[in-house]
Design a protein around this motif. Structure first.
Motif, PDB file in Angstrom:
ATOM      1  N   SER A 132       0.850  -1.193   0.000  1.00 33.59           N
ATOM      2  CA  SER A 132       0.000   0.000   0.000  1.00 33.59           C
ATOM      3  C   SER A 132       0.882   1.238   0.000  1.00 33.59           C
ATOM      4  CB  SER A 132      -0.912  -0.005   1.232  1.00 33.59           C
ATOM      5  OG  SER A 132      -1.791   1.100   1.215  1.00 33.59           O
ATOM      6  N   LEU A 133       0.526   2.218  -0.826  1.00 36.03           N
ATOM      7  CA  LEU A 133       1.353   3.406  -1.024  1.00 36.03           C
ATOM      8  C   LEU A 133       0.820   4.591  -0.232  1.00 36.03           C
ATOM      9  CD1 LEU A 133       1.847   3.111  -4.884  1.00 36.03           C
ATOM     10  CD2 LEU A 133       3.166   2.046  -3.050  1.00 36.03           C
ATOM     11  N   HIS A 134       1.741   5.271   0.465  1.00 30.89           N
ATOM     12  CA  HIS A 134       1.371   6.421   1.297  1.00 30.89           C
ATOM     13  C   HIS A 134       2.428   7.520   1.195  1.00 30.89           C
ATOM     14  CE1 HIS A 134      -1.823   3.974   2.965  1.00 30.89           C
ATOM     15  NE2 HIS A 134      -0.929   3.010   3.058  1.00 30.89           N
ATOM     16  N   ALA A 135       3.034   7.652   0.032  1.00 33.60           N
ATOM     17  CA  ALA A 135       4.114   8.618  -0.167  1.00 33.60           C
ATOM     18  C   ALA A 135       3.612   9.846  -0.923  1.00 33.60           C
ATOM     19  CB  ALA A 135       5.257   7.969  -0.943  1.00 33.60           C
ATOM     20  N   ARG A 136       4.275  10.957  -0.689  1.00 32.44           N
ATOM     21  CA  ARG A 136       4.015  12.158  -1.483  1.00 32.44           C
ATOM     22  C   ARG A 136       4.699  12.021  -2.840  1.00 32.44           C
ATOM     23  NH1 ARG A 136       1.915  16.498   1.139  1.00 32.44           N
ATOM     24  NH2 ARG A 136       1.863  16.443   3.413  1.00 32.44           N
ATOM     25  N   VAL A 137       4.249  12.825  -3.802  1.00 33.00           N
ATOM     26  CA  VAL A 137       4.904  12.846  -5.110  1.00 33.00           C
ATOM     27  C   VAL A 137       6.059  13.841  -5.061  1.00 33.00           C
ATOM     28  CG1 VAL A 137       4.655  13.355  -7.559  1.00 33.00           C
ATOM     29  CG2 VAL A 137       2.799  12.219  -6.339  1.00 33.00           C
ATOM     30  N   THR A 138       7.253  13.322  -5.262  1.00 35.07           N
ATOM     31  CA  THR A 138       8.464  14.143  -5.355  1.00 35.07           C
ATOM     32  C   THR A 138       9.245  13.676  -6.585  1.00 35.07           C
ATOM     33  OG1 THR A 138       9.824  12.617  -4.054  1.00 35.07           O
ATOM     34  CG2 THR A 138       8.563  14.274  -2.828  1.00 35.07           C
ATOM     35  N   HIS A 139      10.353  14.325  -6.815  1.00 32.86           N
ATOM     36  CA  HIS A 139      11.208  13.897  -7.930  1.00 32.86           C
ATOM     37  C   HIS A 139      11.644  12.449  -7.737  1.00 32.86           C
ATOM     38  CE1 HIS A 139      14.151  14.091 -11.147  1.00 32.86           C
ATOM     39  NE2 HIS A 139      15.078  13.651 -10.316  1.00 32.86           N
TER      40      HIS A 139
END
Length: 346
Positions: free
Chosen positions: A227-234
């Protein structure tokens, strides 16, 4: 003289909720003069307005509504260079969402307008929705639900090869351990899962007793559910690539309630069609609304929701309460709790 405030709500964070929380946070007759505006979101999708993203309403509409206002509380109203130039009385712009993406922070700082936001407002709702998608994807609920609604009772879903998996005893990997990921981790651990976490910004002692910190590669190679819980960054854009999907165990489940830009969705569809992935659950997409011809709408094994993980009535109230509290701090001359450009606060 009362302080003039624009409560620019929408059909989720209603203008009356903003007004109600402002009255609660700043008691006293005559302290505030509140004008209300209702923006069209979500009945009309948000989008780019001039130089800002994920906004609702046009610049002309906002400029007219803001005339004479010192403060604006909103979720989606655009704060652009043009709006700032046309509204010299504006001092404080409070965005009732996790990040002020609909505000031009550089321009706001130049114009001396402090911009606040509402971190954590939807953490509980998003965590609960994530768990719903995990359970639905792990047990293949989406396809059998659709079949049954069409009048087909499928007996083959009890075949061993078609059965889903349980949380208890499974290894679950969470990419990100912030306000949402940490709640999901605690619930899954209580359900009997072994929880792995990849988050380079979280100290090991923070996850101790709930999860085990690992590299992304180890997490993907071991977890039956990711399950993904990360912000969008480079660094995170496209992080769940075709190669990384291929590294996941056969029959694994992938869930994303974070941001669509994290995942190669075509690779997910290929993996589901080949049987490499056993299921998926998505609330966010590379394009929203999802285009009519998207493979996501026809590939078996995917449970889909239309970006509603953060949509609960409690979230709307929390959002209004957080920004109203910032207004009260500002009027008392206190430091703002969640200011995105503190150099502009005055």
């Amino acid at each position: 003289m009362p302080t003039t405030v624009l409560a620019a709500g929408d059909h989720f964070v209603l203008p009356r909720l903003l007004t109600q929380e402002l009255r609660n946070a700043v008691p006293g007759d005559g302290e505030l003069e509140i004008h209300e505006l209702r923006l069209p979101w979500p009945h009309t999708p948000f989008g780019k307005v001039a130089e800002v993203d994920e906004a609702s309403g046009g610049e002309e509409e906002i400029i007219e509504a803001l005339r004479g206002s010192r403060i604006c509380v909103t979720q989606m109203a655009p704060l652009t260079e043009r709006v700032l130039r046309a509204c010299p009385d504006l001092e404080l712009f409070c965005v009732s969402r996790g990040g002020p993406v609909n505000a031009n922070l550089e321009a706001a700082t130049r114009h001396g307008v402090a911009v606040c936001y509402a971190p954590g407002r939807n953490a509980v709702a998003t965590a609960e929705h994530t768990l719903a998608l995990i359970l639905a994807a792990a047990r293949g609920v989406a396809d059998v639900h659709t079949d049954l609604k069409r009048g087909t009772w499928r007996g083959d879903t009890y075949d061993y090869g078609n059965c889903g998996i349980e949380i208890d005893g499974s290894t679950v990997g969470l990419v990100g351990f912030g306000a949402v990921g940490s709640r999901v981790a605690r619930t899954l651990a209580a359900m009997g899962a072994t929880v792995l976490v990849h988050d380079p910004y979280v100290r090991p002692d923070v996850v101790a007793g709930v999860a085990r910190p690992v590299s992304l590669e180890e997490l993907l190679s071991r977890a039956r559910i990711v399950s993904l819980h990360a912000r969008v960054t480079h660094e995170t854009r496209g992080m769940i690539s075709r190669a990384r999907i291929a590294s996941m165990p056969r029959g694994a489940v992938l869930v994303n309630c974070a941001r669509g830009a994290l995942v190669d969705y075509d690779a997910v569809c290929d993996a589901l069609e080949s049987g490499h992935l056993g299921g998926a659950g998505f609330d966010v997409y590379p394009a929203e609304p999802v285009p009519a011809g998207s493979r996501l709408l026809s590939t078996p094994g995917i449970v889909l929701t239309p970006h509603i993980a953060g949509a609960s009535r409690e979230v709307a109230h929390k959002a209004a309460r957080i920004v109203a509290a910032e207004v009260a701090r500002y009027l008392r001359g206190e430091p703002l709790a969640h200011c995105a450009n503190p150099e502009a606060a005055r």
